[in-house]
Scaffold this motif. Structure first.
Motif, PDB file in Angstrom:
ATOM      1  N   PHE A 185      33.347  39.862  39.797  1.00  0.00           N
ATOM      2  CA  PHE A 185      32.599  38.934  40.656  1.00  0.00           C
ATOM      3  C   PHE A 185      31.177  38.749  40.121  1.00  0.00           C
ATOM      4  CE2 PHE A 185      29.413  38.925  44.056  1.00  0.00           C
ATOM      5  CZ  PHE A 185      29.638  37.676  44.599  1.00  0.00           C
ATOM      6  N   ASN A 189      29.505  35.297  38.194  1.00  0.00           N
ATOM      7  CA  ASN A 189      28.338  34.618  38.747  1.00  0.00           C
ATOM      8  C   ASN A 189      27.153  34.656  37.791  1.00  0.00           C
ATOM      9  OD1 ASN A 189      28.708  33.502  41.533  1.00  0.00           O
ATOM     10  ND2 ASN A 189      29.713  35.494  41.729  1.00  0.00           N
ATOM     11  N   PHE A 193      24.947  31.629  36.165  1.00  0.00           N
ATOM     12  CA  PHE A 193      23.495  31.490  36.315  1.00  0.00           C
ATOM     13  C   PHE A 193      22.780  31.636  34.967  1.00  0.00           C
ATOM     14  CE2 PHE A 193      24.346  33.379  40.713  1.00  0.00           C
ATOM     15  CZ  PHE A 193      24.639  32.123  41.218  1.00  0.00           C
ATOM     16  N   PHE A 212      13.798  32.483  38.891  1.00  0.00           N
ATOM     17  CA  PHE A 212      14.792  32.526  39.962  1.00  0.00           C
ATOM     18  C   PHE A 212      16.136  33.076  39.464  1.00  0.00           C
ATOM     19  CE2 PHE A 212      18.220  30.219  42.278  1.00  0.00           C
ATOM     20  CZ  PHE A 212      18.077  30.876  43.485  1.00  0.00           C
TER      21      PHE A 212
ATOM     22  N   LEU B   4      18.939  22.566  44.711  1.00  0.00           N
ATOM     23  CA  LEU B   4      19.694  23.467  43.854  1.00  0.00           C
ATOM     24  C   LEU B   4      19.673  24.891  44.404  1.00  0.00           C
ATOM     25  CD1 LEU B   4      21.218  22.776  41.318  1.00  0.00           C
ATOM     26  CD2 LEU B   4      19.311  23.667  39.985  1.00  0.00           C
ATOM     27  N   PHE B   5      18.503  25.284  44.914  1.00  0.00           N
ATOM     28  CA  PHE B   5      18.401  26.649  45.453  1.00  0.00           C
ATOM     29  C   PHE B   5      19.391  26.863  46.597  1.00  0.00           C
ATOM     30  CE2 PHE B   5      14.192  26.075  43.526  1.00  0.00           C
ATOM     31  CZ  PHE B   5      14.164  27.192  42.718  1.00  0.00           C
ATOM     32  N   ILE B   8      23.004  26.929  45.277  1.00  0.00           N
ATOM     33  CA  ILE B   8      23.327  28.213  44.648  1.00  0.00           C
ATOM     34  C   ILE B   8      23.571  29.280  45.719  1.00  0.00           C
ATOM     35  CG2 ILE B   8      22.295  30.109  43.338  1.00  0.00           C
ATOM     36  CD1 ILE B   8      21.162  27.930  41.466  1.00  0.00           C
ATOM     37  N   SER B  11      26.988  28.639  47.099  1.00  0.00           N
ATOM     38  CA  SER B  11      28.064  29.025  46.177  1.00  0.00           C
ATOM     39  C   SER B  11      28.193  30.544  46.124  1.00  0.00           C
ATOM     40  CB  SER B  11      27.816  28.456  44.783  1.00  0.00           C
ATOM     41  OG  SER B  11      26.948  29.289  44.051  1.00  0.00           O
ATOM     42  N   LEU B  12      27.061  31.222  46.128  1.00  0.00           N
ATOM     43  CA  LEU B  12      27.108  32.691  46.122  1.00  0.00           C
ATOM     44  C   LEU B  12      27.784  33.208  47.383  1.00  0.00           C
ATOM     45  CD1 LEU B  12      23.876  34.460  44.848  1.00  0.00           C
ATOM     46  CD2 LEU B  12      26.242  34.947  44.270  1.00  0.00           C
ATOM     47  N   SER B  15      31.576  32.642  47.131  1.00  0.00           N
ATOM     48  CA  SER B  15      32.262  33.571  46.226  1.00  0.00           C
ATOM     49  C   SER B  15      32.228  34.996  46.786  1.00  0.00           C
ATOM     50  CB  SER B  15      31.659  33.509  44.828  1.00  0.00           C
ATOM     51  OG  SER B  15      30.276  33.727  44.880  1.00  0.00           O
ATOM     52  N   LEU B  16      31.133  35.322  47.450  1.00  0.00           N
ATOM     53  CA  LEU B  16      31.037  36.656  48.045  1.00  0.00           C
ATOM     54  C   LEU B  16      32.097  36.846  49.127  1.00  0.00           C
ATOM     55  CD1 LEU B  16      29.081  39.001  47.508  1.00  0.00           C
ATOM     56  CD2 LEU B  16      27.882  38.361  49.592  1.00  0.00           C
ATOM     57  N   LEU B  19      35.280  37.721  47.498  1.00  0.00           N
ATOM     58  CA  LEU B  19      35.285  39.120  47.063  1.00  0.00           C
ATOM     59  C   LEU B  19      35.596  40.026  48.245  1.00  0.00           C
ATOM     60  CD1 LEU B  19      34.675  41.249  44.801  1.00  0.00           C
ATOM     61  CD2 LEU B  19      32.369  41.328  45.714  1.00  0.00           C
ATOM     62  N   PHE B  22      39.161  39.882  49.219  1.00  0.00           N
ATOM     63  CA  PHE B  22      40.011  40.662  48.319  1.00  0.00           C
ATOM     64  C   PHE B  22      39.902  42.155  48.628  1.00  0.00           C
ATOM     65  CE2 PHE B  22      40.289  43.330  44.531  1.00  0.00           C
ATOM     66  CZ  PHE B  22      41.606  43.115  44.191  1.00  0.00           C
ATOM     67  N   LEU B  23      38.665  42.636  48.801  1.00  0.00           N
ATOM     68  CA  LEU B  23      38.480  44.064  49.080  1.00  0.00           C
ATOM     69  C   LEU B  23      39.173  44.453  50.374  1.00  0.00           C
ATOM     70  CD1 LEU B  23      34.758  44.627  48.038  1.00  0.00           C
ATOM     71  CD2 LEU B  23      36.823  45.044  46.724  1.00  0.00           C
ATOM     72  N   ASN B  26      42.913  44.559  49.809  1.00  0.00           N
ATOM     73  CA  ASN B  26      43.251  45.749  49.018  1.00  0.00           C
ATOM     74  C   ASN B  26      43.252  46.986  49.897  1.00  0.00           C
ATOM     75  OD1 ASN B  26      43.713  47.006  46.403  1.00  0.00           O
ATOM     76  ND2 ASN B  26      41.712  47.934  46.734  1.00  0.00           N
ATOM     77  N   LYS B  27      42.246  47.047  50.774  1.00  0.00           N
ATOM     78  CA  LYS B  27      42.128  48.213  51.639  1.00  0.00           C
ATOM     79  C   LYS B  27      43.266  48.258  52.655  1.00  0.00           C
ATOM     80  CE  LYS B  27      38.694  50.758  54.215  1.00  0.00           C
ATOM     81  NZ  LYS B  27      37.455  50.705  54.988  1.00  0.00           N
TER      82      LYS B  27
END
Lengths: 803, 56
Positions: A185, A189, A193, A212, B4-5, B8, B11-12, B15-16, B19, B22-23, B26-27
């Motif tokens: 992950f 990312n 970036f 940034f 853009l900030f 971003i 998008s983070l 994607s988080l 993640l 998935f965790l 899995n657990k």
């Protein structure tokens, strides 16, 4: 009236075995026994008939010899408590291992148990582990009744002493997956970036964005450093503590340097840092680790005596039968052992007669006869009636189990840690550090401001990612190929150890010989085909191993009904067919005229008498595996061979013929003797590979550098070992050894490839030209080349060797 | 460019959440058994077939 029927093969609709006759049937469906018919009826009554539609003849032949109180121990609260996963006021959950699970029909039936009994709430099957978890209301259905229900439909769970011990639910694999997920992950990312930085090499990116993205990457790399990468730091630390420079030392050095340099660059606005290389490196390395950890769900490499010793035994105290856990047995206790039950401790026989099957221990399937006052070692199974025994030693102090008290079994990590990569990394690390220092020193003279930059660059670029990947990838690929050939290794490192073997030790019984098949020949007055059919019909009714072997060996079309069948334990079986009495069994039982000196007989003999007159005997001797002599001649070239056996010398001549060059043949070996023999070889500096099959080899298998258990059936018991080999592939082991040697050559070549990449990278680093982009490109390219080469070369070698 | 900030950040965040998903899976043991569920899903048809037969 004896009935004679010429039979075409009638196949039991439940289990697919051939039926002796057409007497057991429902409509046009025939059954081999009443047990199968019962299950068929039971399933149809409960609308579970689909069982027979999913797969053809899915059933398991139900052995009708289960005693009524076979599962009586399941009424013991203490034992119930240990077996249940969970229990509250009304509902309990239990997970049982059912080795009989083999097809989709099994899954379907076991997941529809609630139709069979209202108290069962739900059940789930884990096919690969052959487990079923059942939730049920224990007020309406006790655990004992539940397990009896399972046994009645052919799915008798395997409950052993292991279940009584503390349950360990360790999950090693999952934490690696989590580490990879986090690293992947962050890596993805950070790559994203980092693109603006790569694409604007002319510095057109505004200062705000550089900062940034820099800080964002820094943030994202924190979990990689403190979570995903910790395995490498820990391993390097433990290695250094033991004064070993393992491969993880240069890796840790490289990634630590990468991180610090990146941290410095970002916080001082001196550049974008190498966070992409850093996270990518950790991600790829962890994937390599995962590749190495190939596990076989259905196999267990850690079985010890506990996996097949029973949980409990009937103790006779003041003439009252009481079920006690075997761990509570004390010296002097009187115990009762029934047919097919295991003797849990060394004991003295109080009954007049017993016949003990030691196949788990020695691999020899034929029962040994014992009489009053004889000492009986733990691990044998009583065949026949109930016997009374006096316990001589505690369970853990018995002949077989005391092996596990050997220092060998308590020590961890006794096997040497120095593999090829470790030896290599020692020189590698020293070389890299000296290059880094030397380069810094030179630059100190040319341009002092760049000295630190160059020194760290060298350490970063030299981080042996490709080097570290080549070993696990090659060994992992080799392990998979061997797994396809039915040699299953617990760890892929074993492949590397296999290449360093100098001495091979074989156990005889069950390893060199086949457990099931045997050479059978008839000696005596000739039998007509009619008479042969009589014998075959008779032995069909007995479960004695010799009877089973004889039944499989004899060919006859006809099956006769038998009247007055009787089995006399330790002597033989008799019955009346077409008015003549047939006796099959020991010499005295069949009134053999010849007196035979028992000690001179090397093989088993089954005597036959028909209508009161003695005819002759069947000679049944162990059969060696195919192509042994050929295998021996190949192995002789490179390895020293020893053969150990718990039996007498009777087979020495045959063995000498097969293994003319063998260094030692040792007979009458106790489990402890075998272990000591292997240890002596190791003290002489030999690297020992041991092949064994029974519990009596467990000590030697553990002591040997590599212990491989040979087994006929993968699901059957095999002692703790580094690997499990299917019996049918035994003659191939010379190929497998050759393959392991070539795998080592592949690793060496991939070392050279990665060193070449390193030299190129080091060239740039020393000249002070290393940029983040260059590092981010070189690192994956070198890794991919090495990984690709390792996988392709390993598979091509396998194809060349035809394995 | 300030958009853009925000993008971003979004998008983070997305994607988080993947993640974490998935965790969590899995657990919860979603990947423990990779064989049986594939067979199990085929059994639904069999149950229906049975019911039809019973109604008849």
């Amino acid at each position: 009236m004896p009935s004679v029927e010429t039979t075409k093969k009638i196949i039991c609709i439940h289990c697919g075995e051939s039926c002796p006759n057409r007497s057991i049937a429902i409509g046009d469906d025939y059954f081999c026994c009443n047990g199968c018919k019962f299950v068929y009826e039971l399933l149809n009554e409960n609308n579970l008939g689909s069982y027979y539609k999913i797969e053809d003849k899915p059933g398991i032949k139900v052995s009708d010899k289960i005693y009524d109180n076979h599962f009586a121990y399941l009424d013991n609260e203490k034992i119930i408590g240990k077996l249940l996963d969970f229990s509250d006021a009304s509902v309990s959950k239990v997970t049982l291992v059912v080795p009989q699970i083999h097809c989709s029909s099994c899954i379907w039936l076991l997941e529809n148990l609630q139709k069979l009994h209202e108290a069962i709430i739900s059940s789930r099957v884990q096919f690969l582990k052959k487990e079923v978890s059942i939730t049920f209301t224990h007020d309406k259905l006790s655990l004992r009744k539940l397990i009896e229900l399972l046994a009645s439909i052919g799915y008798e769970p395997q409950i052993s002493l292991d279940d009584y011990e503390v349950k360990t639910t360790s999950k090693k694999g999952s934490s690696l997956i989590v580490r990879i997920a986090v690293a992947g992950f962050c890596f993805a990312n950070i790559m994203l970036f980092s693109f603006p930085e790569y694409l604007s090499s002319d510095g057109s990116l505004s200062e705000d964005f550089v900062d940034f993205f820099g800080y964002l990457n820094l943030l994202l790399s924190i979990p990689v450093l403190f979570f995903s990468a910790t395995v490498y730091f820990k391993s390097a630390y433990f290695g250094l503590k033991q004064k070993i420079i393992n491969m993880d030392v240069p890796i840790s050095l490289g990634i630590a340097m990468l991180y610090m340099r990146s941290l410095y660059e970002v916080t001082t606005s001196n550049g974008a840092g190498y966070f992409d290389s850093f996270t990518g490196l950790v991600f790829f390395l962890l994937i390599g680790k995962l590749f190495q950890q190939r596990t076989y769900d259905s196999l267990s490499f850690d079985k010890d005596y506990k996996s097949y010793f029973p949980i409990s035994i009937i103790q006779l105290k003041d003439k009252i039968e009481k079920i006690v856990p075997i761990t509570d047995l004390l010296q002097g206790d009187i115990i009762l052992v029934r047919n097919n039950e295991l003797i849990p401790a060394d004991a003295r026989l109080l009954s007049s007669h017993a016949s003990i099957d030691y196949s788990f221990v020695t691999g020899e399937s034929e029962p040994i006869e014992k009489s009053y006052n004889d000492k009986i070692y733990a691990g044998g199974k009583q065949v026949g009636g109930i016997v009374e025994l006096e316990v001589l030693k505690n369970v853990s102090q018995s002949y077989i189990t005391q092996l596990w008290n050997d220092a060998n079994f308590t020590e961890t990590n006794k096997k040497s840690l120095t593999n090829l990569a470790t030896r290599f990394s020692k020189h590698f690390t020293l070389a890299v550090i000296s290059i880094a220092m030397f380069a810094s020193f030179i630059w100190l003279l040319i341009d002092p401001s760049k000295a630190i930059f160059v020194g760290t660059s060298v350490l970063i670029i030299a981080c042996p990612c490709a080097l570290a990947l080549s070993t696990p990838i090659t060994l992992g690929a080799a392990q998979r190929i061997l797994g396809r050939n039915k040699l299953f290794f617990k760890e892929s490192d074993t492949v590397e150890k296999l290449a360093s073997i100098t001495h091979i030790v074989f156990d005889k019984t069950g390893t060199l010989t086949k457990t099931k098949a045997s050479n059978i020949s008839y000696i005596g007055k000739e039998l007509t085909s009619e008479q042969t059919s009589y014998v075959r019909s008779l032995v069909h009714h007995s479960t004695h191993p010799l009877s089973v072997k004889l039944y499989d060996h004899l060919q006859s079309e006809k099956v006769f009904a038998i009247e007055q069948f009787d089995e006399i334990a330790g002597k033989g079986i008799c019955g009346i067919i077409e008015k003549s009495e047939i006796k099959v069994g020991s010499a005295s039982f069949c009134n053999a005229e010849i007196e035979i000196d028992k000690s001179k007989i090397l093989e088993s003999r089954v005597h036959v008498s028909i209508g009161g007159s003695y005819f002759g005997y069947y000679k049944i001797s162990a059969q060696y595996r195919e192509n042994l002599a050929q295998l021996a001649s190949v192995l002789d070239e490179d390895y020293t061979i020893s053969i150990l056996s718990g039996d007498n010398e009777s087979e020495l001549a045959t063995l000498r013929e097969i293994f003319p060059e063998a260094e030692a043949f040792r007979f009458h070996q106790s489990p402890q003797d075998k272990l000591v023999y292997v240890r002596e070889l190791q003290d002489k500096g030999e690297k020992v590979l041991m092949f064994g099959d029974g519990l009596n080899d467990a000590g030697a298998l553990k002591q040997a550098d590599i212990g491989i258990a040979v087994t006929e059936k993968m699901s059957a018991f095999s002692p703790a070992s580094d690997g499990i080999l299917a019996g049918e592939k035994f003659a191939e082991i010379s190929k497998y050894l050759d393959f392991s040697n070539r795998a080592i050559s592949i690793i060496l070549v991939s070392f050279i490839i990665s060193i070449l990449y390193n030299i190129v990278g080091l060239g740039f680093a020393v000249m002070g030209l290393l940029s983040p982009l260059f590092a981010a490109v070189l690192m994956p390219i070198s890794s991919l080349t090495v990984v690709g080469f390792a996988i392709i070369a390993t598979n091509m070698t396998a194809r060349k060797l035809r394995i | 460019m300030s958009a853009l900030f925000i993008l971003i950040g979004i998008s983070l965040f997305i994607s988080l959440s993947f993640l974490i998903a998935f965790l969590w899976a899995n657990k919860k043991g979603q990947f423990d058994d990779t064989y049986t569920p594939a067979v199990r899903m085929l059994f639904d048809d069999i149950k229906d077939e049975n019911k039809k037969n019973n109604n008849r």
